[in-house]
Structure formats: structure tokens, C-alpha cells
Scaffold this active site. Sequence first.
Site, mmCIF file in Angstrom:
data_model
loop_
_atom_site.group_PDB
_atom_site.id
_atom_site.type_symbol
_atom_site.label_atom_id
_atom_site.label_comp_id
_atom_site.label_asym_id
_atom_site.label_seq_id
_atom_site.Cartn_x
_atom_site.Cartn_y
_atom_site.Cartn_z
ATOM 1 C CG ASP A 114 -18.425 4.004 -20.081
ATOM 2 O OD1 ASP A 114 -19.173 4.175 -21.048
ATOM 3 O OD2 ASP A 114 -18.662 4.485 -18.951
ATOM 4 C CE1 TYR B 285 -19.533 8.099 -14.169
ATOM 5 C CE2 TYR B 285 -17.946 6.918 -15.523
ATOM 6 C CZ TYR B 285 -19.242 7.105 -15.089
ATOM 7 O OH TYR B 285 -20.235 6.287 -15.557
ATOM 8 C CE LYS C 41 -21.357 6.859 -19.492
ATOM 9 N NZ LYS C 41 -20.069 6.682 -18.816
ATOM 10 C CG HIS D 248 -24.051 10.668 -17.352
ATOM 11 N ND1 HIS D 248 -22.780 10.863 -16.869
ATOM 12 C CD2 HIS D 248 -24.448 9.470 -16.832
ATOM 13 C CE1 HIS D 248 -22.430 9.844 -16.097
ATOM 14 N NE2 HIS D 248 -23.422 8.989 -16.059
#
Length: 277
Positions: A46, A51, A80, A113
Site C-alpha cells: 500500500d 508518500y 491513492k 485519499h
Amino acid sequence: MNNQVTTLYNGVSMPWLGIGVFKVEEGDELVHAVKFAIKHGYRSIDTAAIYGNEEGVGQALHESMLETGLAREELFVTSKVWNADLGYESTLKAYETSLQKLGLDYLDLYLIHWPVEGKYEEAWRALETLYKQGKVKAIGVSNFQIHHLEQLMKHAEIKPMVNQVEFHPRLTQKELLAYCQSQDIQLEAWSPLMQGELLNNTELLEIAQRYNKSIAQIIIRWDLQSGVITIPKSTKEHRIVENFNVFDFELSAEDMTRINQLNQNKRVGPDPDNFDF
């Protein structure tokens, strides 16, 4: 419960347990963590655009496939779309960017998200398009509360398959879990260990000692028996192995209740109804 996978309402198989890479920066540590996970049996990874590590995840996936002979179809990859890209065209573009960074032809799961008011409906329309085009196997949301889901489904053609939320013994989200189960939306836990805050809890320690397991293993097992997919994060190989070693025991109904009673509606992440990104 199948030991390893559950089936989403559209028939797609999704592993009960995966590895999350939130706050793991690009570089060797990230690549090694994902490769360790795959080596030790994980099949679900994931990540997210925000990120900033999709390229490293992609590198680890490709190296793992080359080294282990695993087929792409045996892995389950989630990313996401970030808040700044919520919109129809911008979400489609964000998806292509994530796909390119990961070096993949498709994603298994693509999520919105956060439920940014006034924006997530258009983003969802884009996810429906991607799904209909076969570019993603399943679509879903993250951090959606009941009222967000209800609002989304007023206009949606396709119901979310997954809702990934903060979920741990201090935040059991009982009503949300029940609602998602009633709607056949699979709940998934991020921050299952409460970013480590629960690893010194005396009640959980007492339960863990009786099963000869770690507190982390007890919490992950509680997730699974609650019907919640979970994605604990670690970059240390021994922890990655430990977190996966939860399919050989079962918590009693009494211990499940005891863990549920630790709830304080306490978050370590933002409140979806009151956040500012």
C-alpha cells in the site's frame, strides 16, 4: 475466514494483510522493506502519491518479481490520489503519473485519499472511468465517514469496494465498521498499531503473553477477526516477519471483547471531518 485473502464484492481477491509504506522515504530502506515483505509471504503493498515513494515501491516490486518468479497477477498494489488532484481530469492524470512511477500496467486498488468536500464526487467519477476501462481492478476511498459514503453513493454508479481508515483498539469505529459491512464495503485499517503507541499497553501485553505472541501480533489478529484488512508498516525484517505470523492462532471471543473495550475514539491522524491539507 480464508487465511490469506478475502473477496471484494466485485469478485476481486484482496489479501487480508499487507505492508504499508507511509513515511518511508525513497532509497534502500524502502526497497529492502518491500522486498523483505514479498520474500516472507506478503502480496499486498500500500502506497500513495503523497508518500513520494512510488518509484521505490515500483523498483522493489520489479526486483522481487525477477528474483522470485512471481507474476504481476500474484501481487496486490494500492495507491491513492492526493487532495490537490481531486477532480475528473486531474484524477485521471494523477493515476497515470502513479502508474508510471510504479512502472506498472494497472493498479489493483486505487483510492481517494481524503474526503475533501465538493471535490471527491468528481474524483470518484474518474475512478469509475478507470475501473470501466480495466485500468484498475478495484476502486475505493480512504478516511471516509458514513456521511461521506452516503453523499458519494447518491451520485455514484459504482459503490466503493474498500474504505481505508484509521482503525486500532483506541479507535474501533464500531458504527462505521457496521455500516461498511452492511453495504458490502471492505474496511481496511491504516495505523493499526497506533504508530507504536499501543505497544506498551499493559492489557494488550497480558493478552499477548497468554498466546505467546507480541502485542503487534495480537492487534493484527484482532483486526482480521473483526473482518478488517490491515497494513502495518515496518522497515525492519524481523518485525515484517513477526507481523505476518498471525494466521496460526485465534483470539477468544472474550479477548476480542476486551480489546474492543480499549476504545477511546482517539486518533493519531487527522479527523476526516475537520482537516486542512
